[in-house]
Design a protein around this motif. Structure first.
Motif, mmCIF file in Angstrom:
data_model
loop_
_atom_site.group_PDB
_atom_site.id
_atom_site.type_symbol
_atom_site.label_atom_id
_atom_site.label_comp_id
_atom_site.label_asym_id
_atom_site.label_seq_id
_atom_site.Cartn_x
_atom_site.Cartn_y
_atom_site.Cartn_z
ATOM 1 N N THR A 1 63.616 44.176 -26.984
ATOM 2 C CA THR A 1 63.347 45.407 -26.230
ATOM 3 C C THR A 1 61.864 45.868 -26.390
ATOM 4 O O THR A 1 61.025 46.417 -25.346
ATOM 5 C CB THR A 1 64.198 46.701 -26.893
ATOM 6 N N MET A 2 61.430 45.216 -27.654
ATOM 7 C CA MET A 2 59.869 45.695 -27.494
ATOM 8 C C MET A 2 59.050 44.731 -26.834
ATOM 9 O O MET A 2 57.798 45.240 -26.343
ATOM 10 C CB MET A 2 59.358 45.537 -29.324
ATOM 11 N N THR A 3 59.529 43.454 -26.656
ATOM 12 C CA THR A 3 58.514 42.546 -25.749
ATOM 13 C C THR A 3 58.537 43.217 -24.386
ATOM 14 O O THR A 3 57.612 43.180 -23.554
ATOM 15 C CB THR A 3 59.037 41.062 -25.941
ATOM 16 N N LEU A 4 59.869 43.779 -23.952
ATOM 17 C CA LEU A 4 59.983 44.193 -22.548
ATOM 18 C C LEU A 4 59.123 45.289 -22.215
ATOM 19 O O LEU A 4 58.505 45.445 -21.200
ATOM 20 C CB LEU A 4 61.307 44.591 -22.352
ATOM 21 N N LEU A 5 59.103 46.038 -23.297
ATOM 22 C CA LEU A 5 58.217 47.403 -22.924
ATOM 23 C C LEU A 5 56.744 46.960 -22.727
ATOM 24 O O LEU A 5 56.089 47.491 -21.841
ATOM 25 C CB LEU A 5 58.084 48.040 -24.346
ATOM 26 N N ASP A 6 56.376 45.962 -23.513
ATOM 27 C CA ASP A 6 54.742 45.425 -23.235
ATOM 28 C C ASP A 6 54.947 44.813 -21.811
ATOM 29 O O ASP A 6 53.811 44.927 -21.279
ATOM 30 C CB ASP A 6 54.505 44.524 -24.348
ATOM 31 N N GLU A 7 55.719 43.984 -21.577
ATOM 32 C CA GLU A 7 55.706 43.029 -20.359
ATOM 33 C C GLU A 7 55.691 44.098 -19.027
ATOM 34 O O GLU A 7 54.970 43.520 -18.186
ATOM 35 C CB GLU A 7 57.079 42.286 -20.385
ATOM 36 N N VAL A 8 56.347 44.974 -18.979
ATOM 37 C CA VAL A 8 56.558 45.812 -18.039
ATOM 38 C C VAL A 8 55.208 46.994 -18.013
ATOM 39 O O VAL A 8 54.706 47.324 -16.958
ATOM 40 C CB VAL A 8 57.948 46.848 -18.004
ATOM 41 N N GLY A 9 55.016 47.377 -19.220
ATOM 42 C CA GLY A 9 53.761 48.240 -19.275
ATOM 43 C C GLY A 9 54.253 49.685 -18.977
ATOM 44 O O GLY A 9 53.503 50.317 -18.247
ATOM 45 N N PHE A 10 55.328 50.162 -19.522
ATOM 46 C CA PHE A 10 55.832 51.412 -19.065
ATOM 47 C C PHE A 10 54.877 52.418 -19.570
ATOM 48 O O PHE A 10 54.364 52.340 -20.799
ATOM 49 C CB PHE A 10 57.318 51.818 -19.851
ATOM 50 N N ILE A 11 54.460 53.395 -18.696
ATOM 51 C CA ILE A 11 53.710 54.412 -19.217
ATOM 52 C C ILE A 11 54.203 55.542 -19.946
ATOM 53 O O ILE A 11 53.739 56.417 -20.222
ATOM 54 C CB ILE A 11 52.832 55.041 -17.871
ATOM 55 N N GLY A 12 55.737 55.610 -19.851
ATOM 56 C CA GLY A 12 56.195 56.374 -20.985
ATOM 57 C C GLY A 12 57.666 56.151 -20.777
ATOM 58 O O GLY A 12 58.098 55.251 -19.873
ATOM 59 N N SER A 13 58.536 56.847 -21.789
ATOM 60 C CA SER A 13 59.971 56.453 -21.966
ATOM 61 C C SER A 13 60.621 57.572 -22.636
ATOM 62 O O SER A 13 59.999 57.883 -23.477
ATOM 63 C CB SER A 13 60.219 55.187 -22.491
ATOM 64 N N TYR A 14 61.971 57.726 -22.265
ATOM 65 C CA TYR A 14 62.655 58.536 -23.109
ATOM 66 C C TYR A 14 63.580 57.737 -24.132
ATOM 67 O O TYR A 14 64.202 56.680 -23.518
ATOM 68 C CB TYR A 14 63.875 59.320 -22.387
ATOM 69 N N SER A 15 63.438 57.729 -25.512
ATOM 70 C CA SER A 15 64.165 56.574 -26.050
ATOM 71 C C SER A 15 64.894 57.684 -27.213
ATOM 72 O O SER A 15 64.419 58.527 -27.776
ATOM 73 C CB SER A 15 63.046 55.802 -26.662
ATOM 74 N N PHE A 16 65.963 57.086 -27.341
ATOM 75 C CA PHE A 16 67.077 57.604 -28.222
ATOM 76 C C PHE A 16 67.752 56.596 -29.179
ATOM 77 O O PHE A 16 68.060 55.363 -28.796
ATOM 78 C CB PHE A 16 67.959 58.531 -27.695
ATOM 79 N N LYS A 17 68.060 56.987 -30.300
ATOM 80 C CA LYS A 17 68.983 56.134 -31.266
ATOM 81 C C LYS A 17 70.532 56.359 -30.606
ATOM 82 O O LYS A 17 70.759 57.353 -30.175
ATOM 83 C CB LYS A 17 69.162 56.945 -32.757
ATOM 84 N N TYR A 18 71.093 55.376 -30.695
ATOM 85 C CA TYR A 18 72.354 55.347 -30.187
ATOM 86 C C TYR A 18 73.401 56.459 -30.575
ATOM 87 O O TYR A 18 73.318 56.505 -31.960
ATOM 88 C CB TYR A 18 73.115 54.006 -30.009
ATOM 89 N N SER A 19 73.910 57.232 -29.816
ATOM 90 C CA SER A 19 74.710 58.167 -30.703
ATOM 91 C C SER A 19 76.441 57.887 -30.271
ATOM 92 O O SER A 19 76.447 58.137 -28.858
ATOM 93 C CB SER A 19 73.991 59.684 -30.659
ATOM 94 N N PRO A 20 77.250 57.738 -31.003
ATOM 95 C CA PRO A 20 78.512 57.566 -30.534
ATOM 96 C C PRO A 20 78.987 58.956 -29.904
ATOM 97 O O PRO A 20 78.963 59.940 -30.740
ATOM 98 C CB PRO A 20 79.536 57.335 -31.829
#
Ligand code: SF4
Length: 446
Positions: free
Chosen positions: A326-345
């Protein structure tokens, strides 16, 4: 059938969660307007209080219960108010809410919105009302009433579908909003025209999975064709859409980025994870490689396109190596922003049945911090990259924090604050960016 409510009444709607809920609340206001209701911002002044709820994360649900407590206290203290719960929590918990709160009058799910007037009339007549039935998809009555927009409003949402046929294992939406139905394209275009007639210049098409628009309805336009139709409406200056599912992102939509200058150069495309095993467990039906291919095609079609995404960190069974993907994908695409959350059951979601072990909270928390720190670096680098450049800004209104400063967005969704006045609202003006921050920029008119 009870009579329309005659004397003027006031409704206060407290909206939680996503844009679909914002939109539903606007539709509820528009529909109740035909029964003489006016909207109020003050719950203490309301005859009707509706909580339009979200169950996607535990936090939103907790906030809803605490707000409800406050409104129930007002009622207990003598305010003659009818209280209702709408939206996803209402759909999921239904009768349990009426049983739990004896002073609650009305509970209805998202499919109750088209006949909200009837439900409200019954509740105001003293009945305790429950409506969590899903409506027939073939004849789904999309609300056609258009909310009166205020004279400074720049953009508006227009719904193009309801529900979702996907089964992403972490998501409760298919349970709370039911199966997908597409609204007719002629009705969508009519609503766009009605909004443009009121001065709106930016249209955001919304649905749970806009890319699958029309696919189940023989003879209906595809999502790409709909984009062309909306672009043809005179007065529309910018088109956005949300939410997209990468699986259904077709070549025809990519082509629309070549053909339609009104289509915003900003796209929110949720990826959720950069690891194929996790994507499979999430039932996302695309692989990392396919996602990257789509991003490359989009950027080829529209070189200045920028993208944001959603990430879920610490999905059950996620290993350190899988998180690295996931970390490498973030850099590869170069997203300028993201909503990120811990998985919550979340109750009722298929992920609860997965056998994989839950990721310990502290481990998931540390991963989330790493991801968000890196995202912050990418976001600031992108924003700072505008310094010294002139950008076109569609002005929205006063900046939230600085008096005498107005704000607006570029086609790539960068929020720019600069000195000005409200005569510029709804106009596109050139602004030189003087300073970039993490998510916003400051500038001056040129
Ligand atoms: S596409 Fe997946 S995440 Fe989005 S609403 Fe449907 S099930 Fe939920």
């Amino acid at each position: 059938m009870s009579e329309p409510i005659s004397a003027e009444k006031k409704v206060f709607i407290h909206t939680f969660g996503c844009q679909m809920n914002e939109y539903d609340s606007a539709k509820i206001r528009a529909k109740l307007g035909t029964d003489g209701f006016t909207a109020t911002q003050d719950p203490g002044d309301a005859d009707l209080i509706l909580l339009n709820t979200c169950s996607i994360r535990d936090k939103a649900e907790q906030k809803m219960h605490s707000a409800l407590g406050e409104y129930r206290r007002m009622k207990k203290n003598g305010q003659p108010v009818t209280i209702g719960i709408a939206g996803c929590v209402a759909q999921q918990e239904g009768d349990a809410l009426l049983k739990r709160y004896s002073d609650l009058d009305l509970v209805f799910g998202p499919d109750g919105v088209p006949h909200v007037n009837q439900l409200v009339r019954e509740a105001m007549d003293g009945k305790r009302v429950l409506d969590t039935e899903f409506l027939d998809l073939e004849t789904y009555p999309f609300v056609t009433e258009v909310e009166t927009v205020d004279d400074q409003q720049v953009g508006a949402f227009v719904t193009i579908q309801k529900g979702c046929d996907n089964k992403c294992t972490f998501c409760i939406v298919p349970t709370t909003r039911g199966a997908e139905a597409s609204r007719s394209s002629s009705q969508i275009v009519d609503e766009v025209k009605a909004l443009v007639d009121q001065g709106v210049v930016e249209i955001t098409l919304i649905g749970q999975n806009v890319n699958s628009y029309g696919l189940k309805t023989p003879g209906e336009k595809t999502f790409a064709e709909l984009l062309y139709a909306v672009s043809d409406v005179e007065g529309v200056e910018r088109i956005r859409y949300t939410t997209s599912h990468p699986r259904d992102m077709g070549d025809d939509v990519v082509q629309a980025y070549r053909d339609l200058p009104k289509l915003s150069s900003y796209l929110h495309l949720p990826v959720q994870s950069g690891n194929n095993r996790i994507l499979r467990r999430m039932k996302r039906y695309y692989k990392r490689e396919r996602f990257l291919e789509i991003c490359a095609a989009l950027k080829d079609a529209r070189p200045d396109l920028v993208m944001t995404t959603d990430f879920i960190v610490g999905f059950p069974g996620e290993t350190e190596e899988q998180f690295e993907d996931t970390m490498t994908l973030l850099d590869e695409v170069g997203f300028i922003g993201s909503y990120s959350f811990k998985y919550s059951p979340r109750p009722g979601t298929p992920a609860l049945r997965l056998k994989d072990p839950l990721v310990p909270n502290d481990v998931a928390g540390a991963r989330l911090t790493r991801l968000q720190n890196r995202q912050r670096e990418l976001s600031s680098a992108w924003t700072r990259g505008h310094e010294g450049k002139v950008v076109d800004v569609l002005v929205e209104g006063w900046s939230r924090h600085d008096p005498g400063v107005i704000c607006g967005r570029t086609d790539t969704n960068l929020m720019v604050n600069f000195p000005g006045d409200l005569s510029l609202v709804r106009k596109t003006v050139p602004v030189r960016v003087t300073r970039g921050f993490t998510h916003t920029a400051r500038g001056e008119r040129v």
